[in-house]
Design a protein around this motif. Structure first.
Motif, PDB file in Angstrom:
ATOM      1  N   SER A 155       3.260  15.995  -7.245  1.00  0.00           N
ATOM      2  CA  SER A 155       4.613  15.508  -6.992  1.00  0.00           C
ATOM      3  C   SER A 155       4.675  13.988  -6.926  1.00  0.00           C
ATOM      4  O   SER A 155       3.698  13.320  -6.542  1.00  0.00           O
ATOM      5  CB  SER A 155       5.115  16.095  -5.664  1.00  0.00           C
ATOM      6  OG  SER A 155       6.404  15.636  -5.356  1.00  0.00           O
ATOM      7  N   TYR A 156       5.844  13.471  -7.253  1.00  0.00           N
ATOM      8  CA  TYR A 156       6.067  12.024  -7.205  1.00  0.00           C
ATOM      9  C   TYR A 156       5.746  11.437  -5.838  1.00  0.00           C
ATOM     10  O   TYR A 156       5.266  10.302  -5.721  1.00  0.00           O
ATOM     11  CB  TYR A 156       7.522  11.701  -7.586  1.00  0.00           C
ATOM     12  CG  TYR A 156       8.545  12.063  -6.533  1.00  0.00           C
ATOM     13  CD1 TYR A 156       8.954  11.120  -5.584  1.00  0.00           C
ATOM     14  CD2 TYR A 156       9.086  13.340  -6.451  1.00  0.00           C
ATOM     15  CE1 TYR A 156       9.880  11.439  -4.609  1.00  0.00           C
ATOM     16  CE2 TYR A 156      10.008  13.668  -5.483  1.00  0.00           C
ATOM     17  CZ  TYR A 156      10.405  12.727  -4.561  1.00  0.00           C
ATOM     18  OH  TYR A 156      11.305  13.059  -3.577  1.00  0.00           O
ATOM     19  N   ASP A 157       6.008  12.192  -4.755  1.00  0.00           N
ATOM     20  CA  ASP A 157       5.832  11.613  -3.428  1.00  0.00           C
ATOM     21  C   ASP A 157       4.402  11.694  -2.915  1.00  0.00           C
ATOM     22  O   ASP A 157       4.127  11.333  -1.777  1.00  0.00           O
ATOM     23  CB  ASP A 157       6.813  12.221  -2.412  1.00  0.00           C
ATOM     24  CG  ASP A 157       6.989  13.713  -2.569  1.00  0.00           C
ATOM     25  OD1 ASP A 157       6.107  14.358  -3.158  1.00  0.00           O
ATOM     26  OD2 ASP A 157       8.019  14.235  -2.102  1.00  0.00           O
ATOM     27  N   MET A 158       3.473  12.130  -3.767  1.00  0.00           N
ATOM     28  CA  MET A 158       2.048  11.989  -3.467  1.00  0.00           C
ATOM     29  C   MET A 158       1.540  10.590  -3.786  1.00  0.00           C
ATOM     30  O   MET A 158       0.476  10.193  -3.312  1.00  0.00           O
ATOM     31  CB  MET A 158       1.226  12.979  -4.295  1.00  0.00           C
ATOM     32  CG  MET A 158       1.481  14.437  -4.030  1.00  0.00           C
ATOM     33  SD  MET A 158       0.709  15.495  -5.283  1.00  0.00           S
ATOM     34  CE  MET A 158      -1.044  15.120  -5.057  1.00  0.00           C
ATOM     35  N   PHE A 159       2.280   9.868  -4.621  1.00  0.00           N
ATOM     36  CA  PHE A 159       1.745   8.647  -5.234  1.00  0.00           C
ATOM     37  C   PHE A 159       2.577   7.408  -4.907  1.00  0.00           C
ATOM     38  O   PHE A 159       2.502   6.407  -5.615  1.00  0.00           O
ATOM     39  CB  PHE A 159       1.666   8.846  -6.754  1.00  0.00           C
ATOM     40  CG  PHE A 159       0.790  10.002  -7.151  1.00  0.00           C
ATOM     41  CD1 PHE A 159      -0.583   9.861  -7.180  1.00  0.00           C
ATOM     42  CD2 PHE A 159       1.344  11.240  -7.461  1.00  0.00           C
ATOM     43  CE1 PHE A 159      -1.400  10.929  -7.533  1.00  0.00           C
ATOM     44  CE2 PHE A 159       0.538  12.317  -7.815  1.00  0.00           C
ATOM     45  CZ  PHE A 159      -0.839  12.159  -7.843  1.00  0.00           C
ATOM     46  N   CYS A 192      -0.215  19.518  -1.182  1.00  0.00           N
ATOM     47  CA  CYS A 192      -0.154  18.090  -1.495  1.00  0.00           C
ATOM     48  C   CYS A 192       0.367  17.267  -0.319  1.00  0.00           C
ATOM     49  O   CYS A 192       1.202  17.721   0.457  1.00  0.00           O
ATOM     50  CB  CYS A 192       0.761  17.858  -2.690  1.00  0.00           C
ATOM     51  SG  CYS A 192       0.210  18.688  -4.189  1.00  0.00           S
ATOM     52  N   ARG A 193      -0.097  16.042  -0.243  1.00  0.00           N
ATOM     53  CA  ARG A 193       0.447  15.119   0.731  1.00  0.00           C
ATOM     54  C   ARG A 193       1.852  14.707   0.302  1.00  0.00           C
ATOM     55  O   ARG A 193       2.268  14.901  -0.853  1.00  0.00           O
ATOM     56  CB  ARG A 193      -0.462  13.897   0.879  1.00  0.00           C
ATOM     57  CG  ARG A 193      -0.474  12.959  -0.320  1.00  0.00           C
ATOM     58  CD  ARG A 193      -1.455  11.810  -0.109  1.00  0.00           C
ATOM     59  NE  ARG A 193      -1.284  10.756  -1.127  1.00  0.00           N
ATOM     60  CZ  ARG A 193      -1.961   9.606  -1.133  1.00  0.00           C
ATOM     61  NH1 ARG A 193      -2.854   9.359  -0.185  1.00  0.00           N
ATOM     62  NH2 ARG A 193      -1.748   8.714  -2.079  1.00  0.00           N
ATOM     63  N   MET A 194       2.628  14.113   1.230  1.00  0.00           N
ATOM     64  CA  MET A 194       4.016  13.749   0.957  1.00  0.00           C
ATOM     65  C   MET A 194       4.357  12.495   1.747  1.00  0.00           C
ATOM     66  O   MET A 194       4.236  12.480   2.967  1.00  0.00           O
ATOM     67  CB  MET A 194       4.949  14.907   1.333  1.00  0.00           C
ATOM     68  CG  MET A 194       6.418  14.643   1.093  1.00  0.00           C
ATOM     69  SD  MET A 194       7.471  16.082   1.473  1.00  0.00           S
ATOM     70  CE  MET A 194       7.253  17.050  -0.011  1.00  0.00           C
ATOM     71  N   TRP A 195       4.797  11.450   1.051  1.00  0.00           N
ATOM     72  CA  TRP A 195       4.998  10.134   1.666  1.00  0.00           C
ATOM     73  C   TRP A 195       6.264  10.097   2.509  1.00  0.00           C
ATOM     74  O   TRP A 195       7.338  10.539   2.097  1.00  0.00           O
ATOM     75  CB  TRP A 195       5.086   9.077   0.576  1.00  0.00           C
ATOM     76  CG  TRP A 195       5.105   7.656   1.046  1.00  0.00           C
ATOM     77  CD1 TRP A 195       4.023   6.838   1.221  1.00  0.00           C
ATOM     78  CD2 TRP A 195       6.259   6.868   1.381  1.00  0.00           C
ATOM     79  NE1 TRP A 195       4.432   5.584   1.640  1.00  0.00           N
ATOM     80  CE2 TRP A 195       5.809   5.584   1.749  1.00  0.00           C
ATOM     81  CE3 TRP A 195       7.618   7.132   1.416  1.00  0.00           C
ATOM     82  CZ2 TRP A 195       6.653   4.553   2.137  1.00  0.00           C
ATOM     83  CZ3 TRP A 195       8.491   6.110   1.807  1.00  0.00           C
ATOM     84  CH2 TRP A 195       8.011   4.843   2.155  1.00  0.00           C
ATOM     85  N   ARG A 196       6.129   9.568   3.711  1.00  0.00           N
ATOM     86  CA  ARG A 196       7.253   9.289   4.594  1.00  0.00           C
ATOM     87  C   ARG A 196       6.968   8.009   5.379  1.00  0.00           C
ATOM     88  O   ARG A 196       5.808   7.697   5.675  1.00  0.00           O
ATOM     89  CB  ARG A 196       7.469  10.416   5.617  1.00  0.00           C
ATOM     90  CG  ARG A 196       7.981  11.739   5.047  1.00  0.00           C
ATOM     91  CD  ARG A 196       9.458  11.658   4.724  1.00  0.00           C
ATOM     92  NE  ARG A 196      10.018  12.959   4.411  1.00  0.00           N
ATOM     93  CZ  ARG A 196      10.024  13.508   3.215  1.00  0.00           C
ATOM     94  NH1 ARG A 196       9.452  12.878   2.197  1.00  0.00           N
ATOM     95  NH2 ARG A 196      10.587  14.692   3.006  1.00  0.00           N
ATOM     96  N   GLN A 197       8.028   7.283   5.737  1.00  0.00           N
ATOM     97  CA  GLN A 197       7.950   6.285   6.802  1.00  0.00           C
ATOM     98  C   GLN A 197       8.328   6.988   8.104  1.00  0.00           C
ATOM     99  O   GLN A 197       9.360   7.658   8.158  1.00  0.00           O
ATOM    100  CB  GLN A 197       8.939   5.153   6.585  1.00  0.00           C
ATOM    101  CG  GLN A 197       8.749   4.283   5.382  1.00  0.00           C
ATOM    102  CD  GLN A 197       9.775   3.162   5.377  1.00  0.00           C
ATOM    103  OE1 GLN A 197       9.856   2.360   6.302  1.00  0.00           O
ATOM    104  NE2 GLN A 197      10.573   3.103   4.316  1.00  0.00           N
ATOM    105  N   ARG A 198       7.530   6.805   9.120  1.00  0.00           N
ATOM    106  CA  ARG A 198       7.900   7.281  10.447  1.00  0.00           C
ATOM    107  C   ARG A 198       8.419   6.091  11.238  1.00  0.00           C
ATOM    108  O   ARG A 198       7.697   5.115  11.481  1.00  0.00           O
ATOM    109  CB  ARG A 198       6.716   7.927  11.160  1.00  0.00           C
ATOM    110  CG  ARG A 198       7.095   8.580  12.499  1.00  0.00           C
ATOM    111  CD  ARG A 198       5.868   9.099  13.230  1.00  0.00           C
ATOM    112  NE  ARG A 198       5.220  10.159  12.486  1.00  0.00           N
ATOM    113  CZ  ARG A 198       5.579  11.442  12.534  1.00  0.00           C
ATOM    114  NH1 ARG A 198       6.590  11.818  13.286  1.00  0.00           N
ATOM    115  NH2 ARG A 198       4.921  12.349  11.833  1.00  0.00           N
ATOM    116  N   LEU A 199       9.686   6.143  11.633  1.00  0.00           N
ATOM    117  CA  LEU A 199      10.300   5.033  12.349  1.00  0.00           C
ATOM    118  C   LEU A 199      10.034   5.121  13.844  1.00  0.00           C
ATOM    119  O   LEU A 199       9.700   6.201  14.353  1.00  0.00           O
ATOM    120  CB  LEU A 199      11.806   5.009  12.071  1.00  0.00           C
ATOM    121  CG  LEU A 199      12.256   4.317  10.774  1.00  0.00           C
ATOM    122  CD1 LEU A 199      11.634   4.948   9.549  1.00  0.00           C
ATOM    123  CD2 LEU A 199      13.769   4.311  10.650  1.00  0.00           C
TER     124      LEU A 199
END
Length: 397
Positions: A73-77, A103-110
Motif C-alpha cells: 500500500s501507498y501508506d507503507m512508503f 503491512c505497516r501504515m503511516w500516521r502522525q500521532r498528535l
C-alpha cells in the motif's frame, strides 16, 4: 489443470475466468480479529523472517490460513519532510486501527492523541463494546470558500513517498512461493469529502462544483503519479492495482449517476488509464448497491469488483454472476454484518460454499469477507470461513 497451483497462479487462473484447482481466498480484518488469531495460532514466524514493512506474525497467519493474495500500500512508503509534520507529532507505523493487513501504515500521532494521515485527514479513536475504530474529527478544508483558498492547502507531493524498497518487500513475501500481489492506491471521493466534510462536499457538488472538482483533481494528480512510479519500480512483480471509493448505500447510489459521471468517473478513468498502460489488472472497491454503475465500470476498464455486499439492493450473487460474470471478477461476498458476527459455524460454512458455487463457477471469484472482518466476529466463525476443505465447493452445500 495442475493438481495444485501456486497462490499467484490460482488467482490468475480465476481472474482469467477459468476454474482453478480450488477457489482462491483473501483476508482483511480489524486488529481485534488479528489478535484473536495470533492468540489461537501462536505462529512461528521464523520462516517468514523479519521486515521493516510488514508484521511477520500476521504474515505467518496468512500462510496458516492458505491465503492466496497479498496487498502492498501507498501508506507503507510515506516519507514526508519534517516541515510537513504537525508540532509535537510522532510517527506511528504499527499501532494503527485501520491496519487490516500485515503491512505497516503511516500516521502522525498528535499530542492530543488524535492521528493524522498523509493527506491531512485527522482521526480520533472511538471505543465500542468489542474494540475500537478511527473516526474523522477534523476537516482541514472545511473553511475554504473559493478554489484560490484551496490552492493554499499543502497537498502531499509525490516526492513524499519512497518506493525504492518495494521490489525487495515483494521478493521477501514471495520467498517460499509466489502470491498474487496488488498495490493499494487510495481513494478520491472519500478522501476529498473527509478533507472538506461530507455535508459540505455534497452541497458543493450541487452549488459550488469547482470546489469538489479541484480537490478530487489534485488528489488524482497525486495518485496517478504515485501509481506510475510504483509500476515503474515494481514492474512484473505487481499483479494488480487497487483503488476504492464508497459511492453507494445499502439501497442506492449516494449521488446521482449523472453527478457520478461528471465528478468521479473522470478521476477514476485517469487512475485506470495509467494502470492499463502497464498492463495491470484493475480492482475497484465500493460498498453497497453499486449495480447501476457496473456497466460503466466495465467500460472504464475495471476488472475486479470488491466487496460484493450480497444484502445490498441489486447485488444478489446469482444475478451478478449471470449478468456480469463474463466481464467482472468478484472479490468478497461473505457477510460481515450478520453471517460472520452472528451466525453459527454452519451458517458460515454454508455461505462460503454457496458463494463459491455461484460466484466461483468457471472461475472469476476470490473469496473474502464483504469488508474487514469486524471485532465482534467469533474466532470459530473466522476459522470456519477459512476451512480449506470448503474451497473446492462447486455444487450445492
Amino acid at each position: 489443470m495442475p493438481k495444485s497451483l501456486t497462490p499467484r497462479d490460482r488467482v490468475l487462473t480465476a481472474f482469467s475466468h477459468q476454474q482453478p484447482d480450488r477457489c482462491p481466498v483473501d483476508f482483511l480484518a480489524t486488529n481485534e480479529v488479528w489478535a484473536k488469531l495470533l492468540a489461537h495460532f501462536q505462529p512461528d514466524a521464523t520462516a517468514v523472517g523479519s521486515s521493516d514493512y510488514f508484521d511477520p506474525q500476521r504474515e505467518a497467519i496468512l500462510r496458516l490460513l492458505d491465503v492466496d493474495c497479498r496487498v502492498v500500500s501507498y501508506d507503507m512508503f510515506c516519507n514526508p519532510p519534517d516541515d510537513a509534520l504537525e508540532p509535537g507529532a510522532t510517527i506511528e507505523w504499527w499501532d494503527v486501527l485501520s491496519r487490516s493487513t500485515p503491512c505497516r501504515m503511516w500516521r502522525q500521532r498528535l499530542p492530543d492523541g488524535t492521528m493524522r494521515e498523509i493527506f491531512g485527514r485527522q482521526m480520533r479513536i472511538v471505543r465500542n463494546p468489542t474494540g475500537a475504530y478511527e473516526e474523522n474529527c477534523g476537516y482541514p478544508l472545511a473553511a475554504a470558500t473559493t478554489v484560490d483558498e484551496l490552492k493554499s492547502y499543502r497537498f502531499p507531493d509525490p516526492d513524499w513517498w519512497d518506493y525504492a524498497a518495494l521490489p525487495a518487500v515483494i521478493d521477501h513475501l514471495n520467498r517460499e512461493q509466489p502470491y498474487h500481489i496488488r498495490f493499494r492506491i487510495g481513494s478520491v471521493f472519500e478522501v476529498a469529502w473527509q478533507l472538506r466534510g461530507m455535508s459540505s462536499f455534497l452541497t458543493d457538488m450541487a452549488m459550488e462544483p469547482d470546489i469538489p472538482k479541484y480537490i478530487m483533481e489534485r488528489l488524482t494528480d497525486i495518485y496517478v503519479e504515485n501509481t506510475r512510479r510504483v509500476l515503474e519500480v515494481a514492474g512484473d512483480k505487481l499483479d494488480a492495482v487497487y483503488f476504492y471509493d464508497d459511492v453507494a448505500s445499502q439501497k442506492s447510489l449516494l449521488i446521482s449517476k449523472g453527478m457520478w459521471g461528471e465528478f468521479i468517473r473522470p478521476c477514476h478513468e485517469r487512475i485506470i488509464e495509467v494502470a492499463k498502460q502497464y498492463n495491470k489488472t484493475v480492482m475497484y472497491h465500493s460498498d453497497g448497491a453499486l449495480r447501476p454503475l457496473l456497466p460503466d465500470l466495465i467500460d472504464m476498464g475495471v476488472d475486479v469488483l470488491n466487496p460484493v455486499q450480497a444484502d445490498a439492493k441489486g447485488m444478489e450473487p446469482v444475478a451478478l454472476k449471470t449478468d456480469f460474470g463474463d466481464q467482472l471478477v468478484f472479490h468478497g461476498g461473505i457477510d460481515i454484518i450478520r453471517t460472520l458476527p452472528k451466525g453459527t459455524v454452519e451458517d458460515v460454512r454454508h455461505e462460503v460454499s454457496e458463494r463459491i458455487r455461484v460466484l466461483g463457477q468457471d472461475g472469476g471469484y476470490v473469496l473474502c469477507s464483504s469488508h474487514h472482518i469486524q471485532s465482534d466476529t467469533p474466532l470459530e466463525n473466522v476459522l470456519a470461513m477459512y476451512d480449506l476443505a470448503l474451497r473446492a465447493s462447486t455444487t450445492e452445500a
